[in-house]
Design an enzyme around this catalytic site. Sequence first.
Site, mmCIF file in Angstrom:
data_model
loop_
_atom_site.group_PDB
_atom_site.id
_atom_site.type_symbol
_atom_site.label_atom_id
_atom_site.label_comp_id
_atom_site.label_asym_id
_atom_site.label_seq_id
_atom_site.Cartn_x
_atom_site.Cartn_y
_atom_site.Cartn_z
ATOM 1 N N ARG A 50 14.539 8.794 -6.828
ATOM 2 C CA ARG A 50 13.502 7.759 -6.919
ATOM 3 C C ARG A 50 13.246 7.115 -5.555
ATOM 4 O O ARG A 50 12.152 6.629 -5.274
ATOM 5 C CB ARG A 50 13.850 6.701 -7.953
ATOM 6 C CG ARG A 50 12.664 5.811 -8.217
ATOM 7 C CD ARG A 50 12.829 4.580 -9.107
ATOM 8 N NE ARG A 50 13.959 4.504 -9.951
ATOM 9 C CZ ARG A 50 15.094 3.842 -9.636
ATOM 10 N NH1 ARG A 50 15.205 3.255 -8.465
ATOM 11 N NH2 ARG A 50 16.088 3.806 -10.480
ATOM 12 N N TYR A 102 -14.704 4.019 -4.938
ATOM 13 C CA TYR A 102 -14.192 4.661 -6.150
ATOM 14 C C TYR A 102 -14.171 3.654 -7.306
ATOM 15 O O TYR A 102 -13.516 2.608 -7.231
ATOM 16 C CB TYR A 102 -12.796 5.217 -5.866
ATOM 17 C CG TYR A 102 -12.251 6.043 -7.000
ATOM 18 C CD1 TYR A 102 -12.799 7.270 -7.314
ATOM 19 C CD2 TYR A 102 -11.184 5.581 -7.752
ATOM 20 C CE1 TYR A 102 -12.300 8.026 -8.356
ATOM 21 C CE2 TYR A 102 -10.681 6.337 -8.797
ATOM 22 C CZ TYR A 102 -11.243 7.556 -9.094
ATOM 23 O OH TYR A 102 -10.743 8.299 -10.129
ATOM 24 N N ASP A 175 -9.762 4.426 2.583
ATOM 25 C CA ASP A 175 -9.673 5.524 1.609
ATOM 26 C C ASP A 175 -10.464 6.688 2.204
ATOM 27 O O ASP A 175 -11.694 6.663 2.249
ATOM 28 C CB ASP A 175 -10.256 5.077 0.267
ATOM 29 C CG ASP A 175 -10.185 6.163 -0.813
ATOM 30 O OD1 ASP A 175 -10.016 7.348 -0.475
ATOM 31 O OD2 ASP A 175 -10.337 5.816 -2.002
ATOM 32 N N LYS A 200 -7.386 15.447 -4.909
ATOM 33 C CA LYS A 200 -8.674 16.025 -4.551
ATOM 34 C C LYS A 200 -8.477 17.121 -3.497
ATOM 35 O O LYS A 200 -7.866 18.129 -3.785
ATOM 36 C CB LYS A 200 -9.621 14.915 -4.090
ATOM 37 C CG LYS A 200 -9.638 13.691 -5.027
ATOM 38 C CD LYS A 200 -10.156 13.996 -6.411
ATOM 39 C CE LYS A 200 -9.909 12.863 -7.409
ATOM 40 N NZ LYS A 200 -10.331 11.534 -6.983
HETATM 41 C C1 LIG Z 1 -9.938 10.226 -7.195
HETATM 42 C C2 LIG Z 1 -10.055 9.136 -6.213
HETATM 43 C C3 LIG Z 1 -9.188 8.038 -6.216
HETATM 44 C C4 LIG Z 1 -8.109 7.888 -7.254
HETATM 45 O O1 LIG Z 1 -7.152 8.895 -7.125
HETATM 46 P P1 LIG Z 1 -6.309 9.503 -8.370
HETATM 47 O O2 LIG Z 1 -5.490 10.547 -7.728
HETATM 48 O O3 LIG Z 1 -7.307 10.027 -9.369
HETATM 49 O O4 LIG Z 1 -5.510 8.377 -8.932
HETATM 50 C C5 LIG Z 1 -9.346 7.069 -5.233
HETATM 51 N N1 LIG Z 1 -10.323 7.166 -4.301
HETATM 52 C C6 LIG Z 1 -11.174 8.202 -4.271
HETATM 53 C C7 LIG Z 1 -12.221 8.253 -3.226
HETATM 54 C C8 LIG Z 1 -11.080 9.222 -5.227
HETATM 55 O O5 LIG Z 1 -11.947 10.244 -5.198
#
Ligand SMILES: *Cc1c(COP(=O)(O)O)cnc(C)c1O
Length: 377
Positions: A50, A102, A175, A200
């Site tokens: 963990r 997002y 992000d 992604k």
């Molecule tokens: C998918 C996504 C998220 C969230 O990520 P998860 O892995 O689905 O929790 C955050 N920001 C962007 C730009 C995303 O495409």
Amino acid sequence: MKLKGAHPGTVLAHTRTQAATDHVTAPIAMSTTFARGEDNALLAGVDYARDGSPAYLDPEATLARLEGGSRALVFASGMAAATAVFMSLEPGAHVVVPSAMYWALKGWILRWATGGRLDVDVVDSWDTDALFAAVRRGKTRLIWLETPANPTWEVSDISAAAEIARAAGALLAVDSTAATPLITRPLELGAEIVMHSASKYLNGHSDVIAGALVTKDVSPLWQRIALHRRGGGAILGPFEAWLLARGMRTLAVRVQRQSRTALALARWLEAQPSVTRVRYPGLPSHPQHDVAARQMRGGFGGMLSIHVKGGAEGALSVASRARVFIRATSLGGTESLIEHRATAEGEGSVAPPDLLRLSIGLEDEADLLADLERALA
Ligand SMILES: *Cc1c(COP(=O)(O)O)cnc(C)c1O
């Protein structure tokens, strides 16, 4: 031989992969616990998974290196990574977040912030003057950017935002999911923390939910984030970490191909009479194309959105005729996806009703173009 003379039950109970140095691909490190030497010191520097599994070492080291950061942490999801940043701020901290970002993260921030947890301002972050006006000197702790931003792909100027953050005594977090570390390196442009939904492009095969943060410095905020991951307990599984490391091996060729196909399709889509607008940072018609051209290297990514004639009904009917593009959410996989964001986001969505989001995969460009031609006819 270890455990010499032990009974079969004992030998079986100790079954494990012997340490090996000749693996070309990493073994899946499933162990939850790690041995101590005779002097009681930890042999591998970690005692319990963990706190940080060896399964994380490959993806974390690679991400820190790609982003030019000092440390990286992988999380159970992109949301877990992003929310770790916000939850690690002091109570009541002032944060500035973009109006386009997002959907699930924005919704969480606005709901979680209530009750004095955070003081949130929402701003069109690609408008540098508006961003400057929203930041309070000495009071703002964090500016959060997403660039290009889901699902309308506005491009925010990371260097300008970093300047604004520095002058105000705030930190900048970005992000960078859609850009990937190959196209944009936010830490080099002045950001303190980069976040990725590794579900992604990084993993790239639509079969892992994972997230990551990379930091420039081991700041007090970063130490609280690390504490949050250890103590919060919602960690990435070792198999998912292994899949992520496997997926990342091909990131460069995938992103290159997806960016090239996306640009070609965006140019073609712009000439179609049933398409009223194409949103892609690589097109000169994009409102922040000059910022994108400065900030994005080697391509503009595999994500674009189109507006079509006929409102929501028109958009849904175009999506319904797709045969190669799969009607599904998410992005960054090998398969191309088409999505009506307003439907996916549901009530309260600010996604334009006539907008379709396209995630460009690795299919042959001609097949994707023919599919769009049929869908738009
Ligand atoms: C998918 C996504 C998220 C969230 O990520 P998860 O892995 O689905 O929790 C955050 N920001 C962007 C730009 C995303 O495409």
